[in-house]
Each structure stands twice: as structure tokens, then as C-alpha cells.
Design a protein around this motif. Structure first.
Motif, short mmCIF file in Angstrom:
data_model
loop_
_atom_site.label_atom_id
_atom_site.label_comp_id
_atom_site.label_asym_id
_atom_site.label_seq_id
_atom_site.Cartn_x
_atom_site.Cartn_y
_atom_site.Cartn_z
N GLY A 87 0.81 -1.21 0.00
CA GLY A 87 0.00 0.00 0.00
C GLY A 87 0.84 1.26 0.00
N PRO A 88 0.17 2.41 -0.13
CA PRO A 88 0.91 3.68 -0.17
C PRO A 88 1.55 4.00 1.17
CG PRO A 88 -1.45 4.08 -0.17
CD PRO A 88 -1.27 2.60 -0.28
N CYS A 89 2.64 4.78 1.12
CA CYS A 89 3.35 5.08 2.36
C CYS A 89 3.44 6.58 2.65
CB CYS A 89 4.75 4.48 2.32
SG CYS A 89 5.77 5.08 0.99
N THR A 90 2.78 7.41 1.88
CA THR A 90 2.83 8.85 2.15
C THR A 90 1.85 9.21 3.25
OG1 THR A 90 1.27 9.18 0.34
CG2 THR A 90 3.59 9.52 -0.16
N GLY A 91 2.29 10.07 4.14
CA GLY A 91 1.42 10.56 5.21
C GLY A 91 1.40 9.70 6.46
N ILE A 92 2.08 8.56 6.47
CA ILE A 92 2.11 7.70 7.66
C ILE A 92 3.55 7.23 7.89
CG2 ILE A 92 -0.27 6.89 7.43
CD1 ILE A 92 0.80 4.33 6.19
N THR A 93 3.82 6.75 9.08
CA THR A 93 5.15 6.23 9.38
C THR A 93 5.27 4.82 8.81
OG1 THR A 93 4.48 5.26 11.49
CG2 THR A 93 5.24 7.56 11.52
N ARG A 94 6.49 4.35 8.79
CA ARG A 94 6.72 2.99 8.27
C ARG A 94 6.05 1.94 9.16
NH1 ARG A 94 12.92 4.28 6.87
NH2 ARG A 94 12.70 4.54 4.63
N LEU A 95 6.05 2.16 10.47
CA LEU A 95 5.42 1.19 11.37
C LEU A 95 3.90 1.17 11.16
CD1 LEU A 95 5.86 -0.88 13.57
CD2 LEU A 95 5.68 0.96 15.26
N GLN A 96 3.30 2.34 10.97
CA GLN A 96 1.87 2.39 10.68
C GLN A 96 1.55 1.67 9.37
OE1 GLN A 96 1.34 6.62 10.69
NE2 GLN A 96 0.56 6.65 12.80
N ARG A 97 2.42 1.84 8.38
CA ARG A 97 2.21 1.15 7.10
C ARG A 97 2.35 -0.35 7.28
NH1 ARG A 97 6.00 0.57 2.14
NH2 ARG A 97 4.53 0.10 0.50
N GLU A 99 1.80 -2.08 10.04
CA GLU A 99 0.62 -2.58 10.79
C GLU A 99 -0.62 -2.61 9.90
OE1 GLU A 99 0.67 0.09 14.08
OE2 GLU A 99 2.08 -1.15 15.22
N ARG A 100 -0.79 -1.61 9.04
CA ARG A 100 -1.93 -1.60 8.12
C ARG A 100 -1.85 -2.77 7.15
NH1 ARG A 100 -1.78 3.11 4.17
NH2 ARG A 100 -0.26 1.70 3.29
N ALA A 101 -0.65 -3.03 6.62
CA ALA A 101 -0.48 -4.15 5.71
C ALA A 101 -0.74 -5.48 6.41
CB ALA A 101 0.94 -4.14 5.12
N ARG A 102 -0.34 -5.59 7.66
CA ARG A 102 -0.60 -6.80 8.44
C ARG A 102 -2.10 -7.00 8.66
NH1 ARG A 102 2.51 -11.02 10.67
NH2 ARG A 102 1.18 -11.99 12.22
N ALA A 103 -2.80 -5.88 8.98
CA ALA A 103 -4.24 -5.95 9.21
C ALA A 103 -5.00 -6.34 7.94
CB ALA A 103 -4.76 -4.62 9.74
N LEU A 104 -4.45 -5.97 6.78
CA LEU A 104 -5.10 -6.31 5.51
C LEU A 104 -4.69 -7.69 5.00
CD1 LEU A 104 -4.78 -2.86 3.71
CD2 LEU A 104 -6.85 -3.89 4.68
N GLY A 105 -3.85 -8.38 5.75
CA GLY A 105 -3.44 -9.73 5.37
C GLY A 105 -2.41 -9.77 4.26
N LEU A 106 -1.57 -8.73 4.14
CA LEU A 106 -0.59 -8.66 3.07
C LEU A 106 0.76 -9.29 3.45
CD1 LEU A 106 -1.36 -5.07 1.79
CD2 LEU A 106 -2.17 -7.25 0.89
N ASN A 107 0.90 -9.74 4.69
CA ASN A 107 2.10 -10.42 5.18
C ASN A 107 3.40 -9.65 4.95
OD1 ASN A 107 0.51 -12.57 6.03
ND2 ASN A 107 0.66 -13.56 4.02
N PRO A 108 3.55 -8.46 5.55
CA PRO A 108 4.82 -7.74 5.42
C PRO A 108 5.92 -8.47 6.20
CG PRO A 108 3.40 -6.63 6.97
CD PRO A 108 2.59 -7.74 6.38
N PRO A 109 7.18 -8.27 5.85
CA PRO A 109 8.27 -8.96 6.52
C PRO A 109 8.38 -8.59 8.00
CG PRO A 109 9.05 -7.85 4.53
CD PRO A 109 7.64 -7.44 4.75
N ALA A 110 8.55 -9.59 8.84
CA ALA A 110 8.66 -9.34 10.28
C ALA A 110 9.97 -8.64 10.62
CB ALA A 110 8.56 -10.66 11.03
#
Length: 135
Positions: A87-97, A99-110
Motif C-alpha cells: 500500500g501507499p506510504c505517504t502521510g504515515i510512518t513505516r510502522l503504521q504502514r 501494521e496496516r499491511a498486516r491488518a489487511l493480510g498482506l504479510n509484510p516482513p517481520a
């Protein structure tokens, strides 16, 4: 009939060393080149000095400012910023991005989340590449 001009005509001509009928150089031809045969001895390159070893984290002064993040970490985070699958990363921190990707089931790297939590106080780690640019 005149020969057509070639692009190589503008370069100066170099003459090869004189050779015998068998294709070998004359005995004096090598001496005229300064004694350097086909195989020259190249001296080894000097060894660069080794940098001093960095101090251990245990020995750091707690009042000292935090150190900069390693280049490998910043490169890994840059690749995370450029991966549009999270997803897009403008306007939010990397950690927020993350967590959002995790909540959407996109499996970001741990490893990204671990690095973000470890270097939480470093703005170069916390914010994405485009945090300074307006929306």
C-alpha cells in the motif's frame, strides 16, 4: 580511382615492431622498448589500513545521542517503501504502514517491524522516503 575515406584515416598511424620471417621480433626490438617484454611485473596494491573497531553497545553512555542506522537497514527499509504491494506510504510512518499491511493480510516482513521497533528514535528509520514531501 580514388579510395573512399575511412574514419580511421584521422588517427595517427602506429608501426609494429619489425619481425623476422618466423614472426619473432628481432633481438634489438625488445631492447628498444625499454626491456619490457610481453609480461610485466606489476607491484601488489598497498593494503588499506583497517578502521578501528566500534565500541560495543553495552559500553555506550546512555546520555549519548543514538547512532545512525546501518546502511543495510536503510536499504532494506527503502525497498519496503518502494514495494507497492503493501500500500501507499505517504502521510504515515513505516510502522503504521507495516501494521496496516498486516491488518489487511498482506504479510509484510517481520524483520521490518523488528528493525522499526529497535530504532524507534531515529527519524531516518521511522519515516518513509517521502515524509518531507507534501501530499
Amino acid at each position: 580511382m580514388e579510395r573512399a575515406g575511412r574514419i580511421t584515416d584521422s588517427f595517427p598511424r602506429r608501426h609494429r615492431a619489425q619481425t623476422r620471417a618466423g614472426g619473432k621480433e628481432r633481438s634489438g626490438a625488445r631492447r628498444r622498448r625499454g626491456g619490457e617484454g610481453r609480461h610485466r611485473v606489476v607491484p601488489p596494491a598497498p593494503v588499506p589500513p583497517t578502521p578501528p573497531h566500534p565500541a560495543q553497545d553495552d559500553a555506550r553512555d546512555p546520555s549519548a545521542p543514538p547512532r545512525e542506522a546501518p546502511r543495510e537497514l536503510l536499504e532494506m527499509l527503502r525497498r519496503f517503501d518502494l514495494a507497492w504491494e503493501y500500500g501507499p506510504c505517504t502521510g504515515i510512518t513505516r510502522l503504521q504502514r507495516w501494521e496496516r499491511a498486516r491488518a489487511l493480510g498482506l504479510n509484510p516482513p517481520a524483520t521490518i517491524r523488528d528493525a522499526l521497533l529497535e530504532h524507534r528514535d531515529d527519524p531516518a528509520v521511522t519515516y518513509s522516503l517521502w515524509h518531507e514531501y507534501g501530499l
